[in-house]
Design a protein around this motif. Sequence first.
Motif, PDB file in Angstrom:
ATOM      1  N   TYR A 157       0.845  -1.207   0.000  1.00 39.31           N
ATOM      2  CA  TYR A 157       0.000   0.000   0.000  1.00 39.31           C
ATOM      3  C   TYR A 157       0.881   1.258   0.000  1.00 39.31           C
ATOM      4  O   TYR A 157       0.635   2.207  -0.717  1.00 39.31           O
ATOM      5  CB  TYR A 157      -0.903   0.033   1.244  1.00 39.31           C
ATOM      6  N   GLN A 158       1.914   1.219   0.847  1.00 38.44           N
ATOM      7  CA  GLN A 158       2.825   2.361   0.965  1.00 38.44           C
ATOM      8  C   GLN A 158       3.546   2.608  -0.365  1.00 38.44           C
ATOM      9  O   GLN A 158       3.680   3.751  -0.812  1.00 38.44           O
ATOM     10  CB  GLN A 158       3.835   2.076   2.085  1.00 38.44           C
ATOM     11  N   TRP A 159       4.006   1.522  -0.967  1.00 37.94           N
ATOM     12  CA  TRP A 159       4.674   1.628  -2.273  1.00 37.94           C
ATOM     13  C   TRP A 159       3.726   2.262  -3.285  1.00 37.94           C
ATOM     14  O   TRP A 159       4.111   3.162  -4.043  1.00 37.94           O
ATOM     15  CB  TRP A 159       5.100   0.227  -2.743  1.00 37.94           C
ATOM     16  N   LEU A 160       2.458   1.826  -3.273  1.00 37.76           N
ATOM     17  CA  LEU A 160       1.471   2.364  -4.210  1.00 37.76           C
ATOM     18  C   LEU A 160       1.276   3.858  -3.965  1.00 37.76           C
ATOM     19  O   LEU A 160       1.273   4.660  -4.923  1.00 37.76           O
ATOM     20  CB  LEU A 160       0.138   1.607  -4.049  1.00 37.76           C
ATOM     21  N   ASP A 161       1.142   4.251  -2.692  1.00 36.53           N
ATOM     22  CA  ASP A 161       1.003   5.688  -2.371  1.00 36.53           C
ATOM     23  C   ASP A 161       2.210   6.474  -2.886  1.00 36.53           C
ATOM     24  O   ASP A 161       2.062   7.580  -3.395  1.00 36.53           O
ATOM     25  CB  ASP A 161       0.857   5.887  -0.855  1.00 36.53           C
ATOM     26  N   ASN A 162       3.407   5.896  -2.732  1.00 35.83           N
ATOM     27  CA  ASN A 162       4.618   6.573  -3.231  1.00 35.83           C
ATOM     28  C   ASN A 162       4.547   6.775  -4.740  1.00 35.83           C
ATOM     29  O   ASN A 162       4.949   7.826  -5.239  1.00 35.83           O
ATOM     30  CB  ASN A 162       5.873   5.750  -2.890  1.00 35.83           C
ATOM     31  N   GLN A 163       4.041   5.771  -5.448  1.00 39.35           N
ATOM     32  CA  GLN A 163       3.910   5.924  -6.910  1.00 39.35           C
ATOM     33  C   GLN A 163       2.965   7.070  -7.235  1.00 39.35           C
ATOM     34  O   GLN A 163       3.210   7.847  -8.160  1.00 39.35           O
ATOM     35  CB  GLN A 163       3.354   4.641  -7.551  1.00 39.35           C
ATOM     36  N   LEU A 164       1.865   7.145  -6.458  1.00 44.50           N
ATOM     37  CA  LEU A 164       0.858   8.165  -6.754  1.00 44.50           C
ATOM     38  C   LEU A 164       1.396   9.557  -6.501  1.00 44.50           C
ATOM     39  O   LEU A 164       1.055  10.506  -7.201  1.00 44.50           O
ATOM     40  CB  LEU A 164      -0.391   7.933  -5.877  1.00 44.50           C
ATOM     41  N   SER A 165       2.286   9.693  -5.507  1.00 49.40           N
ATOM     42  CA  SER A 165       2.774  11.023  -5.170  1.00 49.40           C
ATOM     43  C   SER A 165       4.019  11.412  -5.951  1.00 49.40           C
ATOM     44  O   SER A 165       4.218  12.585  -6.245  1.00 49.40           O
ATOM     45  CB  SER A 165       3.043  11.123  -3.663  1.00 49.40           C
ATOM     46  N   THR A 166       4.860  10.456  -6.301  1.00 52.13           N
ATOM     47  CA  THR A 166       6.150  10.840  -6.892  1.00 52.13           C
ATOM     48  C   THR A 166       6.266  10.532  -8.371  1.00 52.13           C
ATOM     49  O   THR A 166       7.152  11.058  -9.034  1.00 52.13           O
ATOM     50  CB  THR A 166       7.304  10.067  -6.215  1.00 52.13           C
ATOM     51  N   HIS A 167       5.404   9.676  -8.891  1.00 54.77           N
ATOM     52  CA  HIS A 167       5.576   9.233 -10.289  1.00 54.77           C
ATOM     53  C   HIS A 167       6.937   8.572 -10.519  1.00 54.77           C
ATOM     54  O   HIS A 167       7.415   8.520 -11.637  1.00 54.77           O
ATOM     55  CB  HIS A 167       5.380  10.391 -11.286  1.00 54.77           C
ATOM     56  N   ARG A 168       7.543   8.072  -9.467  1.00 56.50           N
ATOM     57  CA  ARG A 168       8.798   7.341  -9.637  1.00 56.50           C
ATOM     58  C   ARG A 168       8.691   6.005  -8.907  1.00 56.50           C
ATOM     59  O   ARG A 168       8.249   5.977  -7.752  1.00 56.50           O
ATOM     60  CB  ARG A 168       9.990   8.111  -9.060  1.00 56.50           C
ATOM     61  N   PRO A 169       9.112   4.900  -9.544  1.00 62.53           N
ATOM     62  CA  PRO A 169       9.123   3.623  -8.828  1.00 62.53           C
ATOM     63  C   PRO A 169      10.284   3.589  -7.852  1.00 62.53           C
ATOM     64  O   PRO A 169      11.298   4.258  -8.067  1.00 62.53           O
ATOM     65  CB  PRO A 169       9.349   2.589  -9.942  1.00 62.53           C
ATOM     66  N   ASN A 170      10.108   2.874  -6.747  1.00 61.81           N
ATOM     67  CA  ASN A 170      11.259   2.720  -5.839  1.00 61.81           C
ATOM     68  C   ASN A 170      11.527   1.256  -5.540  1.00 61.81           C
ATOM     69  O   ASN A 170      10.806   0.392  -6.010  1.00 61.81           O
ATOM     70  CB  ASN A 170      11.063   3.500  -4.539  1.00 61.81           C
ATOM     71  N   ARG A 179      11.151 -10.585  -2.177  1.00 57.93           N
ATOM     72  CA  ARG A 179      11.354 -10.044  -3.522  1.00 57.93           C
ATOM     73  C   ARG A 179      12.108 -11.034  -4.397  1.00 57.93           C
ATOM     74  O   ARG A 179      11.789 -11.215  -5.584  1.00 57.93           O
ATOM     75  CB  ARG A 179      12.096  -8.704  -3.448  1.00 57.93           C
ATOM     76  N   SER A 180      13.088 -11.688  -3.829  1.00 58.26           N
ATOM     77  CA  SER A 180      13.858 -12.673  -4.590  1.00 58.26           C
ATOM     78  C   SER A 180      12.943 -13.813  -5.066  1.00 58.26           C
ATOM     79  O   SER A 180      13.035 -14.254  -6.223  1.00 58.26           O
ATOM     80  CB  SER A 180      14.983 -13.210  -3.692  1.00 58.26           C
ATOM     81  N   GLN A 181      12.039 -14.251  -4.196  1.00 57.33           N
ATOM     82  CA  GLN A 181      11.087 -15.298  -4.563  1.00 57.33           C
ATOM     83  C   GLN A 181      10.128 -14.835  -5.655  1.00 57.33           C
ATOM     84  O   GLN A 181       9.828 -15.569  -6.592  1.00 57.33           O
ATOM     85  CB  GLN A 181      10.255 -15.724  -3.344  1.00 57.33           C
ATOM     86  N   GLY A 182       9.640 -13.604  -5.500  1.00 59.29           N
ATOM     87  CA  GLY A 182       8.697 -13.072  -6.485  1.00 59.29           C
ATOM     88  C   GLY A 182       9.333 -12.958  -7.861  1.00 59.29           C
ATOM     89  O   GLY A 182       8.730 -13.322  -8.876  1.00 59.29           O
ATOM     90  N   GLU A 200      18.064  -4.433 -10.142  1.00 60.60           N
ATOM     91  CA  GLU A 200      18.462  -3.035  -9.947  1.00 60.60           C
ATOM     92  C   GLU A 200      17.621  -2.381  -8.852  1.00 60.60           C
ATOM     93  O   GLU A 200      18.125  -1.640  -8.007  1.00 60.60           O
ATOM     94  CB  GLU A 200      18.303  -2.248 -11.258  1.00 60.60           C
ATOM     95  N   ALA A 201      16.296  -2.658  -8.880  1.00 58.54           N
ATOM     96  CA  ALA A 201      15.387  -2.081  -7.875  1.00 58.54           C
ATOM     97  C   ALA A 201      15.728  -2.608  -6.474  1.00 58.54           C
ATOM     98  O   ALA A 201      15.605  -1.881  -5.481  1.00 58.54           O
ATOM     99  CB  ALA A 201      13.935  -2.398  -8.225  1.00 58.54           C
ATOM    100  N   MET A 202      16.199  -3.857  -6.395  1.00 56.21           N
ATOM    101  CA  MET A 202      16.586  -4.420  -5.088  1.00 56.21           C
ATOM    102  C   MET A 202      17.880  -3.768  -4.590  1.00 56.21           C
ATOM    103  O   MET A 202      18.012  -3.479  -3.397  1.00 56.21           O
ATOM    104  CB  MET A 202      16.749  -5.941  -5.195  1.00 56.21           C
ATOM    105  N   TYR A 203      18.829  -3.535  -5.505  1.00 57.16           N
ATOM    106  CA  TYR A 203      20.042  -2.799  -5.126  1.00 57.16           C
ATOM    107  C   TYR A 203      19.660  -1.404  -4.610  1.00 57.16           C
ATOM    108  O   TYR A 203      20.181  -0.929  -3.603  1.00 57.16           O
ATOM    109  CB  TYR A 203      20.981  -2.626  -6.332  1.00 57.16           C
ATOM    110  N   GLN A 204      18.742  -0.745  -5.346  1.00 58.07           N
ATOM    111  CA  GLN A 204      18.304   0.600  -4.979  1.00 58.07           C
ATOM    112  C   GLN A 204      17.623   0.584  -3.609  1.00 58.07           C
ATOM    113  O   GLN A 204      17.888   1.446  -2.761  1.00 58.07           O
ATOM    114  CB  GLN A 204      17.321   1.113  -6.051  1.00 58.07           C
ATOM    115  N   TRP A 205      16.776  -0.415  -3.410  1.00 54.81           N
ATOM    116  CA  TRP A 205      16.094  -0.571  -2.116  1.00 54.81           C
ATOM    117  C   TRP A 205      17.141  -0.720  -1.002  1.00 54.81           C
ATOM    118  O   TRP A 205      17.034  -0.093   0.058  1.00 54.81           O
ATOM    119  CB  TRP A 205      15.185  -1.800  -2.155  1.00 54.81           C
TER     120      TRP A 205
END
Lengths: 193, 193
Positions: free
Chosen positions: A180-193, B155-158, B177-182
């Motif tokens: 949910y938090q990740w989704l909210d971040n997408q909605l606010s920042t337009h950047r994936p994390n 994440r590794s499993q997914g 890359e997203a896991m490194y960033q995380w």
Amino acid sequence: MKADETRRKIVIAADQLFYEQGFEKASFADIARVVEISRGNFYYHFKTKDDVLAAVIEHRLDERKAMLRHWEQQEDNPANRIKSFINILIANQTKIMAFGCPVGTLCSELAKLDHALKPEAAGLFTLFAEWLEEQFVELGHSGQASDLAMHLLMRSQGVASLANTFQDGDFVRREVEAMYQWLDNQLSTHRPN
Amino acid sequence: MKADETRRKIVIAADQLFYEQGFEKASFADIARVVEISRGNFYYHFKTKDDVLAAVIEHRLDERKAMLRHWEQQEDNPANRIKSFINILIANQTKIMAFGCPVGTLCSELAKLDHALKPEAAGLFTLFAEWLEEQFVELGHSGQASDLAMHLLMRSQGVASLANTFQDGDFVRREVEAMYQWLDNQLSTHRPN
């Protein structure tokens, strides 16, 4: 029982057995026992277990499509629709803990069996991936909608896999909150994390 | 062949067959054919397929422990050790695309079979979870080390699950890359996202 009613009962019983025991383990005899029909009646509807599997995959596709349509009708907001997807992990938690994700575990088993119906089973994932992608497009993420959809599908699979192994409800709730938090971040920042 | 050498060859062949075909599908006869021994010689070492499975799980645990020790010796920095874990998805990409994660798919199959060795197989996940937790503790995340370890394992499993279904190398690279960033975000913020 009429013929098409019997066919439907076979498919529903096979769907459950393939999910709970795995496709390889569940036999014609197991399915016939649940439906309480003779082998002759069974063979009238399905000649091989692969025929049953094809019907089960079709049945699962129909069910998932109906679920996605239901979410669309219930919710105008694409973000809330995506939350309905995330929430499967809570709504189906008991079954996921016992047997994993029905889509992921079927695809995984068919990959090992190098089964001819692998692409059909993968279609169940594609259905969710494309639906999630549509929601992210509606949220204004056209350029990254496909990547965001796959990321969310990936997290959902990872949580289902570890929920199945560790049976840890706190882990599931924590990861659903993080999604949910990740989704909210997408909605606010337009950047994936 | 000496007896313990034969036993070792049986375990290695069974390990590969259980991974590539699934535990339920791979038979005593399949394993004996690969090792090129008689059924009598096979039975001298293992009375049941469950006995073989127990030995395969033990073998996998030994192999993974050796790998983790190797990473510890190669890298003083816990963040780089964690990156070695993430990088399994790249290093073993071909096999993961063909057969999924060896640990995740075994745990999933044994759950459906309600197999007595489920806890032993889960021990393979626990090994990685505890090792990752140790690395996060060393990085100063004592309070959340266990949650962070489970998140990364999830994440590794997914990624392994969807890589297996979609065979999409770009997806794997993007998620690695997203896991490194995380991981970098954890190192800088001390907050999970």
